[in-house]
Design an enzyme around this catalytic site. Structure first.
Site, PDB file in Angstrom:
ATOM      1  N   CYS A  16       0.838  -1.200   0.000  1.00 33.23           N
ATOM      2  CA  CYS A  16       0.000   0.000   0.000  1.00 33.23           C
ATOM      3  C   CYS A  16       0.877   1.256   0.000  1.00 33.23           C
ATOM      4  CB  CYS A  16      -0.937  -0.021   1.214  1.00 33.23           C
ATOM      5  SG  CYS A  16      -0.061  -0.024   2.787  1.00 33.23           S
ATOM      6  N   THR A  22       9.200   2.484  -2.773  1.00 33.07           N
ATOM      7  CA  THR A  22      10.224   3.271  -3.456  1.00 33.07           C
ATOM      8  C   THR A  22      11.549   3.186  -2.702  1.00 33.07           C
ATOM      9  OG1 THR A  22       8.528   4.731  -4.323  1.00 33.07           O
ATOM     10  CG2 THR A  22      10.770   5.564  -4.365  1.00 33.07           C
ATOM     11  N   GLU A  89       6.198   3.000  -9.484  1.00 33.15           N
ATOM     12  CA  GLU A  89       4.790   3.431  -9.565  1.00 33.15           C
ATOM     13  C   GLU A  89       4.092   2.855 -10.801  1.00 33.15           C
ATOM     14  OE1 GLU A  89       3.591   5.081  -7.037  1.00 33.15           O
ATOM     15  OE2 GLU A  89       5.079   6.495  -6.266  1.00 33.15           O
ATOM     16  N   CYS A 148      -0.849   1.180  10.118  1.00 38.56           N
ATOM     17  CA  CYS A 148      -2.203   1.736  10.088  1.00 38.56           C
ATOM     18  C   CYS A 148      -2.246   3.007  10.952  1.00 38.56           C
ATOM     19  CB  CYS A 148      -3.199   0.704  10.602  1.00 38.56           C
ATOM     20  SG  CYS A 148      -4.870   1.353  10.739  1.00 38.56           S
ATOM     21  N   CYS A 189      -9.544  -1.362   9.924  1.00 42.77           N
ATOM     22  CA  CYS A 189      -9.810   0.083   9.981  1.00 42.77           C
ATOM     23  C   CYS A 189     -10.180   0.673   8.627  1.00 42.77           C
ATOM     24  CB  CYS A 189      -8.590   0.822  10.536  1.00 42.77           C
ATOM     25  SG  CYS A 189      -8.236   0.408  12.260  1.00 42.77           S
TER      26      CYS A 189
END
Ligand code: ADP
Ligand code: ZN
Length: 193
Positions: A16, A22, A89, A148, A189
């Protein structure tokens, strides 16, 4: 059967937002430089978070990269003698998923080590189609996680926020942004928009 050149392989670094993709890509490319191998890095033109032409991690380390509009442009820019191709990306590319797959496979079949970094899921927690295909064929897959922001557990999802609320499901898939737009969240969450 034709024997393919040795050394060709596909490595995918996924996860995520803020999971360190990167950073990990830059770490591997730093090692490539120490090994005195020739490398070329590419980044989609639409990633406007930072100065185009560079891979930049959130902590500021940078590596020069060629901006491309389509994955097929890699062949236009590729120099003789290059051993390692990096693509950061990858999820930002507009190409058809199968075009991405075919192109990356062709590079690896030529004997190149192809290292790819990208989001595995969009803000709806659905797989990015091109990344899914690459994950299936890669020699090496590393799935990283962030923390998170709600509960401190390991985060695997990128929550897009609009005015402090989860973005609706039908919002555009690609919106470039950093901390003000996206939050790393765990499964529990994460809130569907
Ligand atoms: P990615 O390419 O996966 O978006 P980067 O490599 O650019 O990630 O940045 C990772 C860095 O982001 C971490 O080293 C950390 O300093 C920072 N960061 C910011 N928010 C978080 C978070 N919620 N969880 C983990 N790291 C975070
Ligand atoms: Zn959580």
């Amino acid at each position: 059967m034709t024997r393919l050149s040795s050394g060709g392989r596909i490595e995918v670094i996924c996860g995520c937002m803020y999971s360190g993709k990167t950073e990990e890509l830059i770490r591997r490319l730093h090692h490539v430089k120490i090994a005195r191998q020739q490398l070329q890095a590419f980044t989609p033109k639409r990633d406007t978070r930072y100065a185009t032409g560079n891979l930049v991690s959130h902590n500021g380390v940078r590596i020069e990269a060629q901006p491309i509009g389509s994955i097929t442009e890699v062949f236009d820019y590729l120099h003789d003698g290059v051993q390692v191709v990096a693509l950061d990306e990858l999820h930002f590319l507009d190409d058809e998923p199968d075009v991405v797959l075919t192109t990356v496979q062709a590079l690896a079949d030529r004997g190149l080590r192809v290292i790819i970094a990208g989001l595995d899921q969009n803000f709806r927690a659905k797989p990015f189609p091109a990344m899914s295909r690459l994950l299936a064929v890669a020699e090496q897959v590393d799935k990283l996680f962030a923390i998170c922001v709600r509960c401190g557990a390991y985060a695997t999802r990128s929550q897009r926020m609009i005015d402090g609320r989860p973005a609706p499901f039908d919002a555009p898939t690609i919106v470039v942004g950093g901390l003000e737009l996206y939050e790393a969240r765990c499964r529990a969450c994460y809130e569907a928009g």
